[in-house]
Design a protein around this motif. Structure first.
Motif, PDB file in Angstrom:
ATOM      1  N   VAL A 186       0.605  -1.185  -0.182  1.00 29.00           N
ATOM      2  CA  VAL A 186      -0.127   0.004   0.024  1.00 29.00           C
ATOM      3  C   VAL A 186       0.876   1.280   0.014  1.00 29.00           C
TER       4      VAL A 186
ATOM      5  N   GLU B   7       2.371   1.767  -3.427  1.00 29.94           N
ATOM      6  CA  GLU B   7       1.384   2.135  -4.474  1.00 29.94           C
ATOM      7  C   GLU B   7       1.317   3.591  -4.109  1.00 29.94           C
TER       8      GLU B   7
ATOM      9  N   ARG C 196      -4.502  11.415  -0.023  1.00 28.29           N
ATOM     10  CA  ARG C 196      -5.207  11.111  -1.151  1.00 28.29           C
ATOM     11  C   ARG C 196      -4.337  10.145  -2.034  1.00 28.29           C
ATOM     12  N   HIS C 197      -3.169   9.904  -1.759  1.00 24.85           N
ATOM     13  CA  HIS C 197      -2.459   8.930  -2.581  1.00 24.85           C
ATOM     14  C   HIS C 197      -2.578   7.531  -1.900  1.00 24.85           C
TER      15      HIS C 197
ATOM     16  N   ALA D  20      -5.405   6.882  -0.306  1.00 22.24           N
ATOM     17  CA  ALA D  20      -6.977   6.468  -0.753  1.00 22.24           C
ATOM     18  C   ALA D  20      -6.763   5.638  -2.362  1.00 22.24           C
ATOM     19  N   LEU D  21      -6.194   6.151  -3.240  1.00 22.34           N
ATOM     20  CA  LEU D  21      -5.825   5.807  -4.539  1.00 22.34           C
ATOM     21  C   LEU D  21      -5.299   4.543  -4.446  1.00 22.34           C
TER      22      LEU D  21
ATOM     23  N   LEU E 233      -5.386   2.151  -1.951  1.00 20.92           N
ATOM     24  CA  LEU E 233      -6.251   1.181  -1.236  1.00 20.92           C
ATOM     25  C   LEU E 233      -7.298   0.761  -2.336  1.00 20.92           C
ATOM     26  N   GLU E 234      -7.440   1.403  -3.434  1.00 20.11           N
ATOM     27  CA  GLU E 234      -8.549   1.065  -4.431  1.00 20.11           C
ATOM     28  C   GLU E 234      -8.124   0.218  -5.134  1.00 20.11           C
ATOM     29  N   GLY E 235      -6.739  -0.089  -5.268  1.00 23.65           N
ATOM     30  CA  GLY E 235      -6.071  -1.110  -6.192  1.00 23.65           C
ATOM     31  C   GLY E 235      -5.722  -2.276  -5.578  1.00 23.65           C
TER      32      GLY E 235
ATOM     33  N   HIS F  27      -5.943  -5.056  -2.698  1.00 26.47           N
ATOM     34  CA  HIS F  27      -6.967  -5.740  -1.782  1.00 26.47           C
ATOM     35  C   HIS F  27      -6.273  -6.873  -0.863  1.00 26.47           C
TER      36      HIS F  27
END
Length: 340
Positions: A286, A289, A308-309, A311-312, A314-316, A318
């Motif tokens: 994490v 990324e 914000r980085h 957050a981005l 964590l979207e990709g 899992h």
């Protein structure tokens, strides 16, 4: 190209025209000039044009004219080429030794593979995949300062997977062309041998050479056939198990290597061992990324990783452990506690 042509004229003709003035001023003329740029920008044409203009003898050295199959042959050919140039220089004429496409390191001989130039534009679509490959292959070389600034280490490996004919190998070749890295390819025919331990020795030697000639790319096509999958309760083939163990050992050692990237391609990602596709510790993945997201936002000036980085990121990314796998560990913990 006017400034390039003028620089070549100065390097070639000025030592003869202004020899007296240079001696008085203590000027030492440059002995070499490096022309660099993308294919088709006129590097070779500029050298030929200025050599003709100055009446210089042009000695062209290419990889095909120098590299030989036998030990020491390439070095002998290179010495012969410089000896011929020296003889022409003694006759009073200016001489240019032109090395087109700089001959590769001798340590890669027998392992490195000549790659026909492939550009990213030769691959239609797949923009997201191409962008990720550029970040993995080109950015660590082109933006090393930015990686160091954010505490980022270059990736150790990239896995391309998909059905046959989806341009996996072409993408790898495009990455090798764009980065200019030494390209070393391995196949199953090279690793599977009738002699015990020979495949592992070839694997170790390949990685050793890759480290010595870095930046380099080690490409393993049909990765699933080279290092298979260990299945719980089943006996893995002895050769496959040894190769997989050697490969994992080399990949672990990549943390200390710089400028070496392993690229694998497979049509059957489900046939790969879980140890090959792990991203590593999830928190570290994490953080990595998130730092890459900051670089994508501003590759030149990024120095801080913001919320914000993350957050981005964590979207990709899992969780790799499923609920069922966690339940197995909890069950073992319960049983071990009862046994105690």
């Amino acid at each position: 190209m006017d400034d390039v042509l003028e620089a070549l004229r100065e390097a070639l003709s000025w030592p003869a025209l202004y020899a007296h003035e240079a001696a008085q001023l203590g000027v030492r003329w440059p002995k070499a000039v490096l022309l660099h740029g993308p294919p088709g920008c006129g590097k070779t044409a500029a050298v030929h044009a200025v050599a003709r203009e100055c009446g210089a003898v042009l000695h062209l050295i290419t990889a095909s004219s120098v590299v030989g199959a036998f030990t020491g042959e390439s070095e002998r050919r290179l010495r012969d080429a410089f000896a011929a140039a020296t003889r022409d220089a003694r006759s009073g004429r200016p001489v240019v030794i032109f090395l087109d496409e700089r001959v590769g390191p001798s340590m890669a001989r027998g392992a490195a593979m000549e790659v026909d130039p492939v550009s990213w534009d030769d691959v239609g679509g797949l923009e997201d995949v191409k962008q990720k490959l550029k970040q993995a292959v080109e950015w660590p070389l082109q933006h090393a300062d930015a990686f160091q600034r954010l505490g980022l280490s270059p990736p150790r490996g990239v896995l391309l997977h998909g059905p046959p004919g989806c341009s996996k190998t072409t993408l790898v070749r495009a990455a090798a062309t764009a980065s200019g890295a030494t390209f070393i390819a391995l196949s199953g025919a090279q690793l599977y041998s009738m002699y015990v331990g020979e495949g592992e020795a070839i694997l170790r030697d390949t990685f050793r050479r890759a480290r010595l000639v870095a930046p380099s790319i080690v490409f393993l096509d049909e990765l699933d056939s080279l290092v298979g999958k260990r299945v719980e309760g089943e006996q893995t083939g002895e050769v496959t198990a040894r190769l997989l163990s050697s490969f994992l050992t080399e990949m672990d050692g990549m943390e200390l290597a710089h400028g070496v990237l392993v690229m694998g391609a497979t049509n059957r990602p489900q046939a790969l061992d879980a140890a090959l596709v792990r991203q590593g510790a999830e928190l570290a993945a994490v953080c990595r990324e998130a730092a890459m997201a900051a670089l994508r936002e501003d590759v030149q000036g990024a120095s801080v990783v913001h919320h914000r980085h993350f957050a981005l990121a964590l979207e990709g990314i899992h969780p790799q452990l499923s609920v069922a796998e966690l339940a197995k560990y909890e069950q073992w913990l319960t049983l071990s506690a009862l046994g105690a």
